[in-house]
Design a protein around this motif. Structure first.
Motif, PDB file in Angstrom:
ATOM      1  N   VAL A  93      43.828  30.786  -8.970  1.00  0.00           N
ATOM      2  CA  VAL A  93      44.950  30.301  -8.316  1.00  0.00           C
ATOM      3  C   VAL A  93      45.529  31.369  -7.500  1.00  0.00           C
ATOM      4  O   VAL A  93      46.038  32.163  -8.026  1.00  0.00           O
ATOM      5  CB  VAL A  93      46.021  29.640  -9.393  1.00  0.00           C
ATOM      6  CG1 VAL A  93      47.017  29.129  -8.430  1.00  0.00           C
ATOM      7  CG2 VAL A  93      45.251  28.728 -10.246  1.00  0.00           C
ATOM      8  N   SER A  94      45.400  31.245  -6.139  1.00  0.00           N
ATOM      9  CA  SER A  94      45.901  32.239  -4.974  1.00  0.00           C
ATOM     10  C   SER A  94      46.636  31.730  -4.077  1.00  0.00           C
ATOM     11  O   SER A  94      46.786  30.702  -3.886  1.00  0.00           O
ATOM     12  CB  SER A  94      44.709  32.998  -4.630  1.00  0.00           C
ATOM     13  OG  SER A  94      44.207  32.206  -3.541  1.00  0.00           O
ATOM     14  N   ALA A  95      47.612  32.571  -3.565  1.00  0.00           N
ATOM     15  CA  ALA A  95      48.409  32.275  -2.491  1.00  0.00           C
ATOM     16  C   ALA A  95      48.670  33.791  -1.848  1.00  0.00           C
ATOM     17  O   ALA A  95      48.278  34.962  -2.258  1.00  0.00           O
ATOM     18  CB  ALA A  95      49.718  31.791  -2.897  1.00  0.00           C
ATOM     19  N   ASN A  96      49.538  33.736  -0.487  1.00  0.00           N
ATOM     20  CA  ASN A  96      49.734  34.988   0.123  1.00  0.00           C
ATOM     21  C   ASN A  96      51.228  35.593  -0.519  1.00  0.00           C
ATOM     22  O   ASN A  96      52.298  34.727  -0.319  1.00  0.00           O
ATOM     23  CB  ASN A  96      49.705  34.779   1.361  1.00  0.00           C
ATOM     24  CG  ASN A  96      48.417  34.668   2.044  1.00  0.00           C
ATOM     25  OD1 ASN A  96      47.604  35.725   1.697  1.00  0.00           O
ATOM     26  ND2 ASN A  96      48.301  34.035   2.805  1.00  0.00           N
ATOM     27  N   GLY A  97      51.327  36.770  -0.909  1.00  0.00           N
ATOM     28  CA  GLY A  97      52.518  37.254  -1.473  1.00  0.00           C
ATOM     29  C   GLY A  97      52.716  36.839  -3.125  1.00  0.00           C
ATOM     30  O   GLY A  97      51.847  36.115  -3.590  1.00  0.00           O
ATOM     31  N   THR A  98      54.036  37.085  -3.425  1.00  0.00           N
ATOM     32  CA  THR A  98      54.330  36.670  -4.794  1.00  0.00           C
ATOM     33  C   THR A  98      54.571  35.283  -5.170  1.00  0.00           C
ATOM     34  O   THR A  98      55.133  34.729  -4.110  1.00  0.00           O
ATOM     35  CB  THR A  98      55.294  37.719  -5.566  1.00  0.00           C
ATOM     36  OG1 THR A  98      56.511  37.229  -4.702  1.00  0.00           O
ATOM     37  CG2 THR A  98      54.946  38.922  -5.320  1.00  0.00           C
ATOM     38  N   PHE A  99      54.187  34.684  -6.207  1.00  0.00           N
ATOM     39  CA  PHE A  99      54.623  33.306  -6.474  1.00  0.00           C
ATOM     40  C   PHE A  99      54.515  33.014  -7.959  1.00  0.00           C
ATOM     41  O   PHE A  99      54.118  34.013  -8.743  1.00  0.00           O
ATOM     42  CB  PHE A  99      53.506  32.382  -5.565  1.00  0.00           C
ATOM     43  CG  PHE A  99      52.192  32.433  -6.374  1.00  0.00           C
ATOM     44  CD1 PHE A  99      51.467  31.518  -7.104  1.00  0.00           C
ATOM     45  CD2 PHE A  99      51.255  33.386  -5.731  1.00  0.00           C
ATOM     46  CE1 PHE A  99      50.136  31.553  -7.387  1.00  0.00           C
ATOM     47  CE2 PHE A  99      49.925  33.627  -6.260  1.00  0.00           C
ATOM     48  CZ  PHE A  99      49.439  32.665  -6.909  1.00  0.00           C
ATOM     49  N   ASP A 100      55.043  31.754  -8.279  1.00  0.00           N
ATOM     50  CA  ASP A 100      54.738  31.376  -9.586  1.00  0.00           C
ATOM     51  C   ASP A 100      53.922  30.324  -9.957  1.00  0.00           C
ATOM     52  O   ASP A 100      54.006  29.424  -9.259  1.00  0.00           O
ATOM     53  CB  ASP A 100      56.238  30.949 -10.210  1.00  0.00           C
ATOM     54  CG  ASP A 100      57.093  31.932 -10.406  1.00  0.00           C
ATOM     55  OD1 ASP A 100      56.533  33.289 -10.569  1.00  0.00           O
ATOM     56  OD2 ASP A 100      58.428  31.729 -10.258  1.00  0.00           O
ATOM     57  N   ILE A 101      53.030  30.514 -10.767  1.00  0.00           N
ATOM     58  CA  ILE A 101      52.342  29.286 -11.272  1.00  0.00           C
ATOM     59  C   ILE A 101      53.033  28.478 -12.467  1.00  0.00           C
ATOM     60  O   ILE A 101      53.314  28.972 -13.331  1.00  0.00           O
ATOM     61  CB  ILE A 101      50.873  29.573 -12.030  1.00  0.00           C
ATOM     62  CG1 ILE A 101      49.834  30.597 -10.760  1.00  0.00           C
ATOM     63  CG2 ILE A 101      49.889  28.528 -12.550  1.00  0.00           C
ATOM     64  CD1 ILE A 101      48.568  30.947 -11.521  1.00  0.00           C
ATOM     65  N   SER A 102      53.328  27.180 -12.015  1.00  0.00           N
ATOM     66  CA  SER A 102      54.179  26.443 -13.060  1.00  0.00           C
ATOM     67  C   SER A 102      53.015  25.433 -13.809  1.00  0.00           C
ATOM     68  O   SER A 102      53.672  24.813 -14.791  1.00  0.00           O
ATOM     69  CB  SER A 102      55.050  25.696 -12.096  1.00  0.00           C
ATOM     70  OG  SER A 102      54.417  24.936 -11.205  1.00  0.00           O
ATOM     71  N   SER A 103      51.918  25.142 -13.343  1.00  0.00           N
ATOM     72  CA  SER A 103      51.099  24.215 -14.227  1.00  0.00           C
ATOM     73  C   SER A 103      49.798  24.338 -14.010  1.00  0.00           C
ATOM     74  O   SER A 103      49.240  24.680 -12.495  1.00  0.00           O
ATOM     75  CB  SER A 103      51.519  22.776 -13.856  1.00  0.00           C
ATOM     76  OG  SER A 103      50.578  21.820 -14.592  1.00  0.00           O
ATOM     77  N   ILE A 104      48.796  24.494 -14.682  1.00  0.00           N
ATOM     78  CA  ILE A 104      47.208  24.302 -14.409  1.00  0.00           C
ATOM     79  C   ILE A 104      46.419  23.369 -15.414  1.00  0.00           C
ATOM     80  O   ILE A 104      46.792  23.511 -16.619  1.00  0.00           O
ATOM     81  CB  ILE A 104      46.750  25.876 -14.276  1.00  0.00           C
ATOM     82  CG1 ILE A 104      45.222  25.516 -13.980  1.00  0.00           C
ATOM     83  CG2 ILE A 104      46.684  26.430 -15.760  1.00  0.00           C
ATOM     84  CD1 ILE A 104      44.446  26.904 -13.577  1.00  0.00           C
ATOM     85  N   CYS A 105      45.624  22.505 -15.353  1.00  0.00           N
ATOM     86  CA  CYS A 105      44.848  21.675 -16.119  1.00  0.00           C
ATOM     87  C   CYS A 105      43.565  21.536 -15.502  1.00  0.00           C
ATOM     88  O   CYS A 105      43.321  21.639 -14.286  1.00  0.00           O
ATOM     89  CB  CYS A 105      45.600  20.142 -15.888  1.00  0.00           C
ATOM     90  SG  CYS A 105      47.221  19.931 -15.905  1.00  0.00           S
ATOM     91  N   ILE A 106      42.598  21.074 -16.683  1.00  0.00           N
ATOM     92  CA  ILE A 106      41.403  20.726 -16.127  1.00  0.00           C
ATOM     93  C   ILE A 106      41.011  19.863 -17.039  1.00  0.00           C
ATOM     94  O   ILE A 106      41.414  19.411 -18.278  1.00  0.00           O
ATOM     95  CB  ILE A 106      40.273  22.211 -16.535  1.00  0.00           C
ATOM     96  CG1 ILE A 106      38.798  21.670 -16.154  1.00  0.00           C
ATOM     97  CG2 ILE A 106      40.596  22.642 -18.174  1.00  0.00           C
ATOM     98  CD1 ILE A 106      38.009  22.840 -15.946  1.00  0.00           C
ATOM     99  N   THR A 107      40.565  18.696 -16.283  1.00  0.00           N
ATOM    100  CA  THR A 107      40.196  17.461 -17.100  1.00  0.00           C
ATOM    101  C   THR A 107      38.771  17.138 -16.622  1.00  0.00           C
ATOM    102  O   THR A 107      38.216  17.596 -15.497  1.00  0.00           O
ATOM    103  CB  THR A 107      40.872  16.237 -16.723  1.00  0.00           C
ATOM    104  OG1 THR A 107      41.057  16.133 -15.100  1.00  0.00           O
ATOM    105  CG2 THR A 107      42.500  16.395 -17.296  1.00  0.00           C
TER     106      THR A 107
END
Length: 159
Positions: free
Chosen positions: A124-138
């Motif tokens: 899970v990527s983005a430019n600069g700093t960030f927060d991942i708030s959720s990830i799911c696999i179904t």
């Protein structure tokens, strides 16, 4: 009965810790954290300057991995504090990623067919700093769809 279930859950968390329920993303692909099918991780994880992998069009990446027990269509969803991209690499951190950036929002979805026993690395990527708030696999495994609707029902049409 409810009291016993609450007590059991409390003891489980004390014995195994909250890491049995959630997994922080790794700073490198090689150290990727495992995802569990059908279990959403709703922890908030900061992706800062220690996450230096470039993936898709992002310059900071949090890493996960998943090995399916059945071949089929799977959906990976992620949410963050800025526009994100999901990259999926098959069998190796050196593989060319399949990149998903469905929208210019903080939520993205990757619909992909995965093969039994192959480890997939998910960034899970983005430019600069960030927060991942959720990830799911179904997923759904029979039959193989190009994308699984969340309410997919498998019907046997043979007599």
């Amino acid at each position: 009965m409810r009291v016993y279930l609450d007590y059991f859950l409390f003891i489980f968390i004390v014995l195994f810790g909250s890491s049995a329920i959630t997994a922080a993303p790794a700073t490198t692909c090689a150290g990727a954290a495992s995802l569990t099918l059908g279990v959403c991780d709703n922890g908030v994880y900061g992706i800062d300057n220690s996450f230096t992998s470039n993936l898709c069009t992002g310059n900071r990446t949090g890493w996960y991995k998943y090995t399916p027990s059945s071949t089929g269509s799977y959906v990976i969803t992620a949410s963050a504090t800025k526009d994100i991209h999901i990259g999926v690499l098959e069998a190796s951190c050196a593989a060319t990623p399949v990149c998903f950036d469905i929208s210019a929002t903080n939520n993205d979805t990757a619909s992909i067919v995965l093969t039994t026993g192959v480890t997939y690395y998910i960034g899970v990527s983005a430019n600069g700093t960030f927060d991942i708030s959720s990830i799911c696999i179904t997923g759904c495994t029979t039959p193989v769809f190009t994308a699984c609707p969340s309410s997919a029902v498998v019907v046997n049409t043979t007599s």
